[in-house]
Design a protein around this motif. Structure first.
Motif, PDB file in Angstrom:
ATOM      1  N   ALA A   1      -2.658  -7.457  45.700  1.00 24.96           N
ATOM      2  CA  ALA A   1      -3.543  -6.391  46.169  1.00 24.96           C
ATOM      3  C   ALA A   1      -2.760  -5.113  46.447  1.00 24.96           C
ATOM      4  O   ALA A   1      -3.201  -4.006  46.111  1.00 24.96           O
ATOM      5  N   ALA A   2      -1.569  -5.272  47.051  1.00 29.01           N
ATOM      6  CA  ALA A   2      -0.738  -4.104  47.361  1.00 29.01           C
ATOM      7  C   ALA A   2      -0.287  -3.426  46.080  1.00 29.01           C
ATOM      8  O   ALA A   2      -0.335  -2.190  45.956  1.00 29.01           O
ATOM      9  N   ALA A   3       0.155  -4.238  45.112  1.00 30.87           N
ATOM     10  CA  ALA A   3       0.611  -3.672  43.834  1.00 30.87           C
ATOM     11  C   ALA A   3      -0.553  -2.982  43.129  1.00 30.87           C
ATOM     12  O   ALA A   3      -0.388  -1.927  42.513  1.00 30.87           O
ATOM     13  N   ALA A   4      -1.747  -3.580  43.222  1.00 33.88           N
ATOM     14  CA  ALA A   4      -2.923  -2.996  42.594  1.00 33.88           C
ATOM     15  C   ALA A   4      -3.181  -1.603  43.151  1.00 33.88           C
ATOM     16  O   ALA A   4      -3.354  -0.631  42.395  1.00 33.88           O
ATOM     17  N   ARG A   5      -3.166  -1.482  44.461  1.00 37.69           N
ATOM     18  CA  ARG A   5      -3.437  -0.188  45.072  1.00 37.69           C
ATOM     19  C   ARG A   5      -2.361   0.824  44.734  1.00 37.69           C
ATOM     20  O   ARG A   5      -2.637   1.979  44.421  1.00 37.69           O
ATOM     21  N   SER A   6      -1.119   0.346  44.771  1.00 37.37           N
ATOM     22  CA  SER A   6       0.011   1.220  44.469  1.00 37.37           C
ATOM     23  C   SER A   6      -0.066   1.707  43.015  1.00 37.37           C
ATOM     24  O   SER A   6       0.143   2.895  42.732  1.00 37.37           O
ATOM     25  N   PHE A   7      -0.404   0.806  42.109  1.00 36.35           N
ATOM     26  CA  PHE A   7      -0.522   1.167  40.686  1.00 36.35           C
ATOM     27  C   PHE A   7      -1.660   2.165  40.463  1.00 36.35           C
ATOM     28  O   PHE A   7      -1.525   3.119  39.695  1.00 36.35           O
ATOM     29  N   LEU A   8      -2.774   1.951  41.136  1.00 30.48           N
ATOM     30  CA  LEU A   8      -3.908   2.875  40.968  1.00 30.48           C
ATOM     31  C   LEU A   8      -3.535   4.266  41.472  1.00 30.48           C
ATOM     32  O   LEU A   8      -3.965   5.277  40.921  1.00 30.48           O
ATOM     33  N   ASN A   9      -2.699   4.333  42.507  1.00 30.94           N
ATOM     34  CA  ASN A   9      -2.214   5.621  43.009  1.00 30.94           C
ATOM     35  C   ASN A   9      -1.289   6.299  42.013  1.00 30.94           C
ATOM     36  O   ASN A   9      -1.301   7.521  41.878  1.00 30.94           O
TER      37      ASN A   9
END
Lengths: 459, 459
Positions: free
Chosen positions: A240-248
């Motif tokens: 989930a953290a990587a997902a948010r970071s990637f979307l940013n």
């Protein structure tokens, strides 16, 4: 973003040549089994299952799963014999039941006997469920195969792909279910940003049994089962953290991170100086077992050592375990790293006893400590003595207690044949590359949680 | 046992000469006040109160309390003026109101103005309650005075006598109430063996307001008040433990323990070697205030230092505070001793951040730590970084934070004028006897909890 994803797909989508090859091999095996079955009068259904059957396999993955279904009540060995005959050069493997593994035309072929049940709720063993998974996904994934490829590769890149016990991550089937739920790769990432522990995904609205897992994905073909049962809380939120970071800040390196370089002696010493903690390595021969057997025992051993330190007043900063070298060659090594705040505690140790009003136990407590360093005295309503610590250093403690730790049969046997313990700079003596890479990852401990805004601007 | 108690009584019961003396002095003061009141037309009632009035004072205690009661609505200063005139050589002191202190015929005489109220529930200030206490105890204690003397001396011996803030123990009135409840000294000890936290003693069956104190003794003259409000949990059970231990093995030394001998340099170094902990002494000038003002501030300061250590990862083994030297001479010193498990922690410190699903705070957390030693990573669902510790030694930490600690006005003022900190063997530089006795008690920390069975046999 779409350029970036296209770039990723160009790397992970099997070429038409690869596709053609797998279809040919699969077709050849399928017809050979059917032919043999006909010749022997065996009633069965032969199915290609798994990622290869659904066009959701990553380029370079050469796994081919063929299931041989027989009617309930018949003998699974009949199906097993067909598999044996099809691939004379094979290896027999065991999960819940025996199956046949062979290398055919460059592919890793598994031929798995199973029962043909009417409904996934009637299965005899886990493999009987697979054909249902195959049917469910195949009929829904059409047009979204690339989304699955992106998701699987992203999960690989951030180290959460695989439901085996070593990883505790997302299985391929789970990735497919997530794509069916959220309709696209980016949809899954956006969905994951909102996840909370106990998140429920229930495609068929089964509202099945309660699970206490961090992520509950009701199996569409078997409502009692949680597809995400193997997923750990930390891997769920690493994703989930990587997902948010990637979307940013979308970068290809989420999909293809650079592997850690093995630490040089100087780098290793640099890390020890920067941290000034107490680092201990315990090492012994790995048993000749598959990772799914070794890893649970290894985690149990890690926990046993952590408990030992905890009980004796040594507080742990972090720890990690791994398996290095070739296990099946008898050259595998189990390695456990423990990092403590301090390696030496004072001579004196506070020993808190019973409440004062518990007369019998107070008397027993005081008479068990006839000559304390200090005390007995009353603190917070309890009798307390201060006594000499048996082990004032963590290393003495571990060396003296190592063989008494509870760590699972296979590991315990190997450990009793001998083990080594290294403290601090002694780690430099361990020179193999796998260990040095493991240490590089351990020390940096950097995960894709949130790219800094500075980094964002500089892109 | 009865020989032993007789032996104790022989030492603590005032002689007939002492009794005669106190009666004479009291009588002289009483009649002088009444005479003056008559001459000045002051309406008042003069009363002798306290232990001296009830024959429950310990030999050698030379306190004489005389209260001057005036009707509600009149001026307390009228009573105060009578007191001033009676003892021209006096000192004015303040509790809730002003009162007069004087040394008369070898006695410490307090003359305290109060209001004459009909009922203890109507009091204006705490002193108005005292005449009711006097009446209540006087009318019930007859024949049990010796039991009170034994109990008070026992409490003194085991260091739990006195309701002042420094001690947090049993007041004289509480000792009397306990004797009235349990009928004898030994009865009180037997009763105390069965105490639990929250024990209620309610002589008049008032079943008054709920208190959350460890021991609740409803004041027979004022059901809203807990006579044992000042008693700490630990002193309550220090007494109970000593009671049980004494009943097992009765010895005179419970009543008259040998005072601790001041530690020699060699003994002090011996203790440090035996414990191998980290001992820190903080010392500064004591404010010119009474102990009831200083001690609460001192405990607050102690707690502030303990919290500072705790917050920064240093775990405390034990601590203690005291006041040495002559405070009113300006030569008093505040001393705080802290004993830590370790004095140095590693460079690296784990900093646990928000849960991963708390996106805003994760972003803030990660951007606040742009260059951690290790991390960020996910652990137990939270973002974690490992950063450099600001203070790696307890002594650096204390020296840099000392002046910022919250410790009460008077103490804080003195501390800001200068303080000294000593670490480990540096304590040898502090040579005064009071401190060395304090350290002797600190290190031995031996309380009467439970005599060992061996000791029992050897008697």
């Amino acid at each position: 973003m779409s350029d970036l994803l296209d770039g990723v797909l160009a790397k992970v989508r099997p070429t038409s040549l690869e596709r053609k090859k797998i279809e040919e091999v699969a077709e050849a095996v399928l017809s050979k089994i059917e032919e043999l079955a006909g010749a022997n009068g065996v009633e069965c259904r032969v199915m290609m299952v798994g990622a290869a059957a659904r066009n959701t396999w990553l380029a370079g993955d050469h796994d081919l799963d063929i299931f041989i279904g027989v009617p309930v009540g018949s003998d699974l060995n009949v199906a097993l014999n067909l598999a044996r005959e099809v691939a004379p050069q094979h290896e027999e493997r065991y999960a819940e039941h025996a199956y046949v593994h062979a290398r055919v035309g460059g592919f890793e072929l598994d031929m798995v006997p199973c029962y043909l049940v009417d409904d996934a709720s009637q299965i005899m063993s886990a493999v009987d469920r697979t054909p249902f998974h195959n049917r469910y996904v195949s009929s829904r994934i059409g047009g979204m195969e690339d989304e699955v490829l992106l998701l699987k590769q992203f999960m690989k890149g951030v180290n959460v792909y695989g439901s085996e016990l070593k990883v505790g991550g997302f299985s391929g089937y789970l990735a497919e279910i997530l794509v069916i739920r959220y309709r696209s790769f980016l949809g899954v990432l956006e969905g994951a940003c909102l996840w909370r522990p106990g998140e429920v995904i229930d495609l068929e609205g089964h509202s099945a049994l309660a699970h206490r897992d961090p992520l509950v994905v009701t199996d569409p073909v078997d409502p009692r089962r949680n597809v995400a049962a193997a997923l750990s809380l930390d891997n769920m939120f690493r994703f989930a953290a990587a997902a948010r970071s990637f979307l940013n800040l979308p970068l290809q390196e989420y999909f293809f991170p650079l592997p850690a370089e093995p630490l040089t002696d100087e780098e290793l010493i640099g890390w020890l100086k920067r941290r000034k903690s107490t680092i201990i390595l315990a090492e012994f021969r790995a048993p000749d077992q598959v990772e799914d057997v070794i890893f649970p025992q290894l985690r149990k051993a890690e926990q046993a050592v952590l408990n030992l330190f905890e009980r004796n007043g040594f507080s742990t900063l972090r720890s990690d375990v791994d398996l290095h070298g070739d296990v099946s060659d008898g050259a595998g090594l189990v390695r456990m790293v423990f990092e403590l705040e301090v390696g030496r505690l004072p001579e004196v140790r506070k020993h808190v006893g019973p409440f004062i009003w518990d007369a019998k136990n107070v008397e027993r407590f005081v008479s068990r400590h006839p000559e304390p360093i200090s005390g007995p005295y009353v603190e917070d309503g309890r009798a307390v003595v201060e006594v000499a610590r048996k082990y004032t250093t963590a290393i003495e403690l571990l060396k003296s207690q190592m063989t008494g730790l509870s760590m699972g049969k296979h590991l315990s046997q190997e450990m009793h044949r001998g083990y080594k313990i290294y403290l601090g700079r002694e780690l430099v003596q361990v020179r193999d590359e796998e260990f040095r890479r493991f240490l590089a990852r351990y020390f940096s401990a950097r995960e894709e949680i949130c790219r800094s805004p500075q980094e964002k601007q500089s892109q």
